[in-house]
Design a protein around this motif. Structure first.
Motif, PDB file in Angstrom:
ATOM      1  N   PHE A  13       0.852  -1.194   0.000  1.00 21.47           N
ATOM      2  CA  PHE A  13       0.000   0.000   0.000  1.00 21.47           C
ATOM      3  C   PHE A  13       0.888   1.244   0.000  1.00 21.47           C
ATOM      4  CE2 PHE A  13      -2.523  -3.371   1.843  1.00 21.47           C
ATOM      5  CZ  PHE A  13      -3.771  -3.187   1.268  1.00 21.47           C
ATOM      6  N   GLU A  14       0.682   2.101  -0.965  1.00 18.78           N
ATOM      7  CA  GLU A  14       1.510   3.302  -1.082  1.00 18.78           C
ATOM      8  C   GLU A  14       1.141   4.349  -0.031  1.00 18.78           C
ATOM      9  OE1 GLU A  14       4.120   3.512  -2.851  1.00 18.78           O
ATOM     10  OE2 GLU A  14       3.812   1.605  -3.908  1.00 18.78           O
ATOM     11  N   GLN A  15      -0.101   4.318   0.445  1.00 20.24           N
ATOM     12  CA  GLN A  15      -0.539   5.274   1.454  1.00 20.24           C
ATOM     13  C   GLN A  15      -1.153   4.545   2.642  1.00 20.24           C
ATOM     14  OE1 GLN A  15      -2.920   8.528  -0.059  1.00 20.24           O
ATOM     15  NE2 GLN A  15      -1.879   8.502  -2.043  1.00 20.24           N
ATOM     16  N   VAL A  16      -0.876   5.049   3.844  1.00 18.37           N
ATOM     17  CA  VAL A  16      -1.397   4.433   5.064  1.00 18.37           C
ATOM     18  C   VAL A  16      -2.923   4.426   5.048  1.00 18.37           C
ATOM     19  CG1 VAL A  16      -1.501   4.613   7.577  1.00 18.37           C
ATOM     20  CG2 VAL A  16       0.641   5.096   6.383  1.00 18.37           C
ATOM     21  N   ALA A  17      -3.517   5.487   4.531  1.00 18.05           N
ATOM     22  CA  ALA A  17      -4.981   5.576   4.508  1.00 18.05           C
ATOM     23  C   ALA A  17      -5.597   4.447   3.694  1.00 18.05           C
ATOM     24  CB  ALA A  17      -5.407   6.930   3.943  1.00 18.05           C
ATOM     25  N   HIS A  18      -4.946   4.085   2.598  1.00 19.12           N
ATOM     26  CA  HIS A  18      -5.454   2.992   1.770  1.00 19.12           C
ATOM     27  C   HIS A  18      -5.401   1.673   2.528  1.00 19.12           C
ATOM     28  CE1 HIS A  18      -4.412   5.376  -2.151  1.00 19.12           C
ATOM     29  NE2 HIS A  18      -5.468   5.863  -1.506  1.00 19.12           N
ATOM     30  N   PHE A  19      -4.308   1.456   3.267  1.00 19.35           N
ATOM     31  CA  PHE A  19      -4.196   0.236   4.065  1.00 19.35           C
ATOM     32  C   PHE A  19      -5.244   0.220   5.174  1.00 19.35           C
ATOM     33  CE2 PHE A  19      -2.344  -1.612   8.019  1.00 19.35           C
ATOM     34  CZ  PHE A  19      -2.484  -2.948   7.655  1.00 19.35           C
ATOM     35  N   SER A  20      -5.415   1.339   5.846  1.00 21.14           N
ATOM     36  CA  SER A  20      -6.384   1.419   6.942  1.00 21.14           C
ATOM     37  C   SER A  20      -7.798   1.143   6.449  1.00 21.14           C
ATOM     38  CB  SER A  20      -6.318   2.787   7.615  1.00 21.14           C
ATOM     39  OG  SER A  20      -5.047   2.992   8.217  1.00 21.14           O
ATOM     40  N   ASN A  21      -8.141   1.712   5.290  1.00 18.25           N
ATOM     41  CA  ASN A  21      -9.464   1.480   4.718  1.00 18.25           C
ATOM     42  C   ASN A  21      -9.647   0.020   4.325  1.00 18.25           C
ATOM     43  OD1 ASN A  21     -10.163   4.174   5.025  1.00 18.25           O
ATOM     44  ND2 ASN A  21      -9.520   4.736   2.950  1.00 18.25           N
ATOM     45  N   PHE A  22      -8.597  -0.562   3.733  1.00 17.09           N
ATOM     46  CA  PHE A  22      -8.636  -1.970   3.340  1.00 17.09           C
ATOM     47  C   PHE A  22      -8.822  -2.861   4.571  1.00 17.09           C
ATOM     48  CE2 PHE A  22      -6.045  -5.856   3.237  1.00 17.09           C
ATOM     49  CZ  PHE A  22      -6.653  -6.566   2.202  1.00 17.09           C
ATOM     50  N   PHE A  23      -8.028  -2.630   5.607  1.00 22.50           N
ATOM     51  CA  PHE A  23      -8.085  -3.463   6.800  1.00 22.50           C
ATOM     52  C   PHE A  23      -9.447  -3.349   7.498  1.00 22.50           C
ATOM     53  CE2 PHE A  23      -7.245  -4.720  11.167  1.00 22.50           C
ATOM     54  CZ  PHE A  23      -6.434  -5.832  11.004  1.00 22.50           C
ATOM     55  N   LYS A  24      -9.949  -2.129   7.568  1.00 25.16           N
ATOM     56  CA  LYS A  24     -11.242  -1.929   8.220  1.00 25.16           C
ATOM     57  C   LYS A  24     -12.372  -2.591   7.437  1.00 25.16           C
ATOM     58  CE  LYS A  24     -13.928   1.611  10.609  1.00 25.16           C
ATOM     59  NZ  LYS A  24     -13.994   3.046  10.991  1.00 25.16           N
ATOM     60  N   LYS A  25     -12.279  -2.545   6.102  1.00 27.18           N
ATOM     61  CA  LYS A  25     -13.291  -3.189   5.265  1.00 27.18           C
ATOM     62  C   LYS A  25     -13.282  -4.694   5.455  1.00 27.18           C
ATOM     63  CE  LYS A  25     -14.794  -3.603   0.440  1.00 27.18           C
ATOM     64  NZ  LYS A  25     -14.506  -3.216  -0.974  1.00 27.18           N
ATOM     65  N   GLN A  26     -12.090  -5.254   5.652  1.00 27.36           N
ATOM     66  CA  GLN A  26     -11.954  -6.703   5.781  1.00 27.36           C
ATOM     67  C   GLN A  26     -12.293  -7.207   7.183  1.00 27.36           C
ATOM     68  OE1 GLN A  26     -10.992  -8.977   3.294  1.00 27.36           O
ATOM     69  NE2 GLN A  26     -11.119  -7.285   1.842  1.00 27.36           N
ATOM     70  N   THR A  27     -12.040  -6.381   8.212  1.00 23.61           N
ATOM     71  CA  THR A  27     -12.159  -6.863   9.593  1.00 23.61           C
ATOM     72  C   THR A  27     -13.156  -6.076  10.444  1.00 23.61           C
ATOM     73  OG1 THR A  27     -10.398  -5.413  10.427  1.00 23.61           O
ATOM     74  CG2 THR A  27      -9.731  -7.557   9.497  1.00 23.61           C
ATOM     75  N   SER A  28     -13.631  -4.957   9.916  1.00 17.16           N
ATOM     76  CA  SER A  28     -14.516  -4.040  10.665  1.00 17.16           C
ATOM     77  C   SER A  28     -13.804  -3.372  11.826  1.00 17.16           C
ATOM     78  CB  SER A  28     -15.761  -4.793  11.193  1.00 17.16           C
ATOM     79  OG  SER A  28     -16.485  -5.362  10.125  1.00 17.16           O
ATOM     80  N   MET A  29     -12.460  -3.383  11.796  1.00 17.24           N
ATOM     81  CA  MET A  29     -11.663  -2.725  12.833  1.00 17.24           C
ATOM     82  C   MET A  29     -10.536  -1.935  12.182  1.00 17.24           C
ATOM     83  SD  MET A  29     -11.190  -5.729  15.722  1.00 17.24           S
ATOM     84  CE  MET A  29     -10.366  -4.563  16.841  1.00 17.24           C
ATOM     85  N   ALA A  30     -10.153  -0.827  12.799  1.00 20.32           N
ATOM     86  CA  ALA A  30      -8.986  -0.083  12.353  1.00 20.32           C
ATOM     87  C   ALA A  30      -7.731  -0.827  12.783  1.00 20.32           C
ATOM     88  CB  ALA A  30      -9.003   1.335  12.948  1.00 20.32           C
ATOM     89  N   PRO A  31      -6.622  -0.700  12.036  1.00 22.34           N
ATOM     90  CA  PRO A  31      -5.395  -1.405  12.383  1.00 22.34           C
ATOM     91  C   PRO A  31      -4.941  -1.167  13.834  1.00 22.34           C
ATOM     92  CG  PRO A  31      -5.198  -0.469  10.200  1.00 22.34           C
ATOM     93  CD  PRO A  31      -6.484   0.039  10.776  1.00 22.34           C
ATOM     94  N   LEU A  32      -4.957   0.074  14.292  1.00 22.37           N
ATOM     95  CA  LEU A  32      -4.518   0.386  15.659  1.00 22.37           C
ATOM     96  C   LEU A  32      -5.441  -0.255  16.699  1.00 22.37           C
ATOM     97  CD1 LEU A  32      -3.282   4.082  15.415  1.00 22.37           C
ATOM     98  CD2 LEU A  32      -1.906   2.029  15.808  1.00 22.37           C
ATOM     99  N   ALA A  33      -6.727  -0.259  16.398  1.00 19.52           N
ATOM    100  CA  ALA A  33      -7.674  -0.892  17.329  1.00 19.52           C
ATOM    101  C   ALA A  33      -7.427  -2.387  17.412  1.00 19.52           C
ATOM    102  CB  ALA A  33      -9.092  -0.610  16.871  1.00 19.52           C
ATOM    103  N   PHE A  34      -7.127  -3.016  16.275  1.00 20.72           N
ATOM    104  CA  PHE A  34      -6.830  -4.459  16.281  1.00 20.72           C
ATOM    105  C   PHE A  34      -5.549  -4.731  17.070  1.00 20.72           C
ATOM    106  CE2 PHE A  34      -4.713  -8.180  14.521  1.00 20.72           C
ATOM    107  CZ  PHE A  34      -5.718  -9.132  14.585  1.00 20.72           C
ATOM    108  N   ARG A  35      -4.553  -3.879  16.889  1.00 22.54           N
ATOM    109  CA  ARG A  35      -3.265  -4.085  17.585  1.00 22.54           C
ATOM    110  C   ARG A  35      -3.430  -3.988  19.096  1.00 22.54           C
ATOM    111  NH1 ARG A  35       2.189  -1.261  15.571  1.00 22.54           N
ATOM    112  NH2 ARG A  35       2.609  -3.382  14.820  1.00 22.54           N
ATOM    113  N   SER A  36      -4.264  -3.085  19.537  1.00 21.28           N
ATOM    114  CA  SER A  36      -4.433  -2.894  20.988  1.00 21.28           C
ATOM    115  C   SER A  36      -5.405  -3.899  21.587  1.00 21.28           C
ATOM    116  CB  SER A  36      -4.916  -1.479  21.277  1.00 21.28           C
ATOM    117  OG  SER A  36      -6.159  -1.231  20.638  1.00 21.28           O
TER     118      SER A  36
END
Length: 313
Positions: free
Chosen positions: A290-313
């Protein structure tokens, strides 16, 4: 049942080599190789087949290095939607980019193979870039059926390699680079073996090699390692099939689209990196393509219904 041997690094290759040769790693490693850029080694096929039963699949799925094989015996090479039958002798060139299965058809197998990394040829003054050579380009099937006379000629080059790698000649690796290039140019002058298009089990091969190619991208072991294949089109190009054919086969076999399968594996790796590393989100996003963090965050949230930081914590 066909057995598939998985490996993704030179270290794992040598762990397997210990088992099929009965020798320790120190004995197998070429003298002075650690002083070199890249890696090179040469083996006898009879050693690798010592404990291999008839018709066992021997896939080349090692992403770290290239391989040139002189194979003497009846064999079959299976690519995604192509099968190449060899009756007697073959010269095969394998790149980390294109998966295939090599299946011995009888017990009378002999020959030699060498393994090397692209860095090994860096020191050669010709400035060879392996992936730019016709014989290593994606979309091809570099299997060449050869005569007994040609096999003897190529076998002589492999014998020179074996003799040289065991010598104490100061410039032996320069000579070995020349032998590798000699084999490459020999192959590029040959006509490829006949490619067949059997329909039986074609879908099974496509799915098997697609999943193998997908898994070969993982694990992500460094923030500087970047996922190379992200889209169905990129996978189809590596498998040398049309993207629509890949999509149809994956959907019929798994019930999911190719994009869904790829995304599922990427999010699986993202979860591992978020939980098991201290990399920041930007580093994880980059390593997953992912070239931009926002794209990764949107992708991860779409797949898991959670933001990356929320999943990590």
């Amino acid at each position: 049942m066909m057995k598939k041997i998985k490996s993704t690094s030179l270290n794992e290759f040598y762990q397997e080599a210990v088992s099929f040769t009965g020798k320790d790693i120190q004995t197998l490693l070429p003298p002075g190789i650690h002083k070199e850029i890249g890696h090179f080694n040469v083996f006898n096929i009879s050693d690798t087949l010592k404990e291999v039963k008839r018709k066992q699949v021997m896939p080349y799925n090692r992403r770290a290095y290239y391989k040139i094989s002189l194979i003497r015996g009846k064999n079959r090479a299976e690519y995604a939607d192509k099968v190449i039958n060899i009756e007697n002798n073959a010269l095969l060139f394998a790149t980390p980019k294109v998966p295939y299965h090599w299946i011995p058809q009888d017990e009378n197998q002999s020959g030699s193979f060498c393994v090397f990394t692209d860095e090994f040829l860096v020191k050669n003054k010709s400035g060879v870039v392996l992936d730019e050579l016709p014989i290593f380009k994606s979309g091809g099937y570099p299997v060449f059926e050869i005569t007994d006379e040609e096999a003897e000629e190529i076998g002589l080059t492999f014998r020179k390699m074996k003799k040289e790698i065991a010598s104490d000649y100061e410039y032996k690796y320069d000579l070995l680079r020349n032998y590798v290039l000699e084999l490459i140019h020999y192959g590029q002058k040959l006509q490829p073996a006949t490619v067949l298009h059997p329909t039986q089990n074609a879908a099974v091969r496509i799915i098997s090699l697609f999943i193998e190619l997908l898994e070969r991208q993982f694990p992500i072991e460094s923030p500087n390692q970047k996922l190379q294949l992200r889209t169905a089109k990129e996978y189809a190009e590596r498998l040398a099939i049309h993207v629509n054919h890949l999509n149809k086969t994956v959907k019929e076999s798994t019930g999911k689209t190719t994009t869904e399968v790829i995304s599922g594996r990427i999010v699986q790796e993202a979860k591992i990196l978020l939980k098991q590393t201290d990399w920041n989100i930007s580093e994880i996003a980059y390593s997953l393509g992912f070239e931009q963090v926002a794209h990764f965050s949107n992708f991860f949230k779409k797949q898991t219904s959670m933001a990356p930081l929320a999943f990590r914590s």
